[in-house]
Write an enzyme that holds these catalytic residues in place. Sequence first.
Site, PDB file in Angstrom:
ATOM      1  N   ASN A 118       0.915  -1.198  -0.007  1.00 15.28           N
ATOM      2  CA  ASN A 118       0.045   0.087  -0.055  1.00 15.28           C
ATOM      3  C   ASN A 118       0.797   1.507   0.347  1.00 15.28           C
ATOM      4  OD1 ASN A 118      -0.842   1.964   2.470  1.00 15.28           O
ATOM      5  ND2 ASN A 118       0.178  -0.508   2.922  1.00 15.28           N
ATOM      6  N   PHE A 122      -1.973   8.504   4.301  1.00 15.57           N
ATOM      7  CA  PHE A 122      -2.827   8.523   5.660  1.00 15.57           C
ATOM      8  C   PHE A 122      -3.808   9.693   4.915  1.00 15.57           C
ATOM      9  CE2 PHE A 122       1.051   9.428   9.004  1.00 15.57           C
ATOM     10  CZ  PHE A 122       1.076   8.283   8.549  1.00 15.57           C
ATOM     11  N   SER A 183       5.304   5.136   8.916  1.00 15.94           N
ATOM     12  CA  SER A 183       5.054   4.950   7.573  1.00 15.94           C
ATOM     13  C   SER A 183       5.618   5.122   6.060  1.00 15.94           C
ATOM     14  CB  SER A 183       3.514   5.538   7.719  1.00 15.94           C
ATOM     15  OG  SER A 183       3.077   5.499   6.158  1.00 15.94           O
ATOM     16  N   ASN A 185       4.927   5.528   3.297  1.00 18.65           N
ATOM     17  CA  ASN A 185       4.001   6.721   2.887  1.00 18.65           C
ATOM     18  C   ASN A 185       4.029   8.194   2.241  1.00 18.65           C
ATOM     19  OD1 ASN A 185       3.976   3.899   0.539  1.00 18.65           O
ATOM     20  ND2 ASN A 185       2.258   3.504   2.722  1.00 18.65           N
ATOM     21  N   THR A 186       4.555   8.456   3.641  1.00 20.40           N
ATOM     22  CA  THR A 186       4.281  10.024   3.534  1.00 20.40           C
ATOM     23  C   THR A 186       5.213  10.292   3.303  1.00 20.40           C
ATOM     24  OG1 THR A 186       2.769  10.588   5.207  1.00 20.40           O
ATOM     25  CG2 THR A 186       4.217  12.449   5.208  1.00 20.40           C
ATOM     26  N   LYS A 225       6.129   3.322  17.139  1.00 16.75           N
ATOM     27  CA  LYS A 225       5.471   2.217  16.323  1.00 16.75           C
ATOM     28  C   LYS A 225       6.727   1.935  15.084  1.00 16.75           C
ATOM     29  CE  LYS A 225       2.912  -0.512  12.415  1.00 16.75           C
ATOM     30  NZ  LYS A 225       1.155  -0.892  12.515  1.00 16.75           N
ATOM     31  N   ASN A 254       7.027  -1.738  11.691  1.00 19.93           N
ATOM     32  CA  ASN A 254       5.333  -0.829  11.137  1.00 19.93           C
ATOM     33  C   ASN A 254       5.866  -1.822   8.778  1.00 19.93           C
ATOM     34  OD1 ASN A 254       3.766   0.330   8.897  1.00 19.93           O
ATOM     35  ND2 ASN A 254       4.225   2.516  10.174  1.00 19.93           N
TER      36      ASN A 254
END
Length: 364
Positions: A118, A122, A183, A185-186, A225, A254
């Site tokens: 993915n 967010f 994460s 993805n940011t 996390k 994560n």
Amino acid sequence: MLYRALGKPVFFRMDPENAHHLVINGLHTAAAVPGVLPLLRGMYGVPEAPELATDLFGIHFPSPVGLAAGLDKNADAVPGFSAIGFGFMEVGTVTPLGQPGNDRPRLFRLPSDEALINRMGFNNRGTEAMAQRLKALKHRPIPIAVNIGKNKITPNEEAYRDYEKCISDLYEYADFFVVNISSPNTPDLRKLQHGNELASLLTAVKDRMAAEAKRHGKSKAVLVKIAPDVSFDELEYIVDTIRNSGVSGLIATNTTLSRDGITHKNAREAGGLSGKPLNARSTEIISRVYRQTEGRLPIIGSGGIFTAEDAYAKIRAGASLVEIYTALIYEGPEINRRLHRGLRELLRRDGYRHISEAVGADHR
């Protein structure tokens, strides 16, 4: 086997994100229909077992298996997920302002690897919307953790303000918090794991938690996390910083950017990978954290759990609780009963009367 025979074939013919929204919206709608939640509990619920129930962070967890963040980003389906055997769940990741996330497509299945990739970014409706959702809950059968992050437009040097606002807006409604700095993805988010940025961020988080505890008259736990994609030297520094900050614990781990051993064509897609390929790495991270902290910093284990043996390996490595996500997509809600039945059998095999006796057993 209802999910495998009927649900999964339908969902897996759909676009992954459309299927995701269908499940969340379906659970949200179904919860308002009289009799549906008892039906779900009857089909998939897990009765509390004394040997598996856990007290941690001043919270009672009816089972050690929870739902990881990312599936219910806006706390839309808490009653539904609470009815299918989870002992706790994370909602989010939530950011102060609502944001659309990254462009679609951004969610990919890798069936041959039993994995997902993915790059959602967010996507969520923001803290105010989540506060209204959680406030409206009339009954909360399991603990709810709120996973918090920063908005994409917020530079790292001001990220602490976003985490502070998330805590302030949602303190009344969360049972505990999870700080997401891992994460992939940011942009630049994972840089917050390193150097003085991590120590400064966690100081701000702890100060805000203390201020809110004073205002509300109740202290709550906050965890961090962490990512699996760090060197062992980096991990040691990260864990020392987390431990010295005074936070309550951490979640390992994560999603990963690694594609080692992945065979499916979707491996070329950018984003964080979850599922079976992450299992061994996340368990190794848990083991190292437990050894470094001498078992004094509670760990929630997450990453690649599909079987009771997977969950038990993380518990023996040092996790007090565990979480699943990808396995729910591939195995369906029946998985919770299998995990709980298997964990009880494994405890009996090893002569343990309670799951807490198995935590960190590999280090003794």
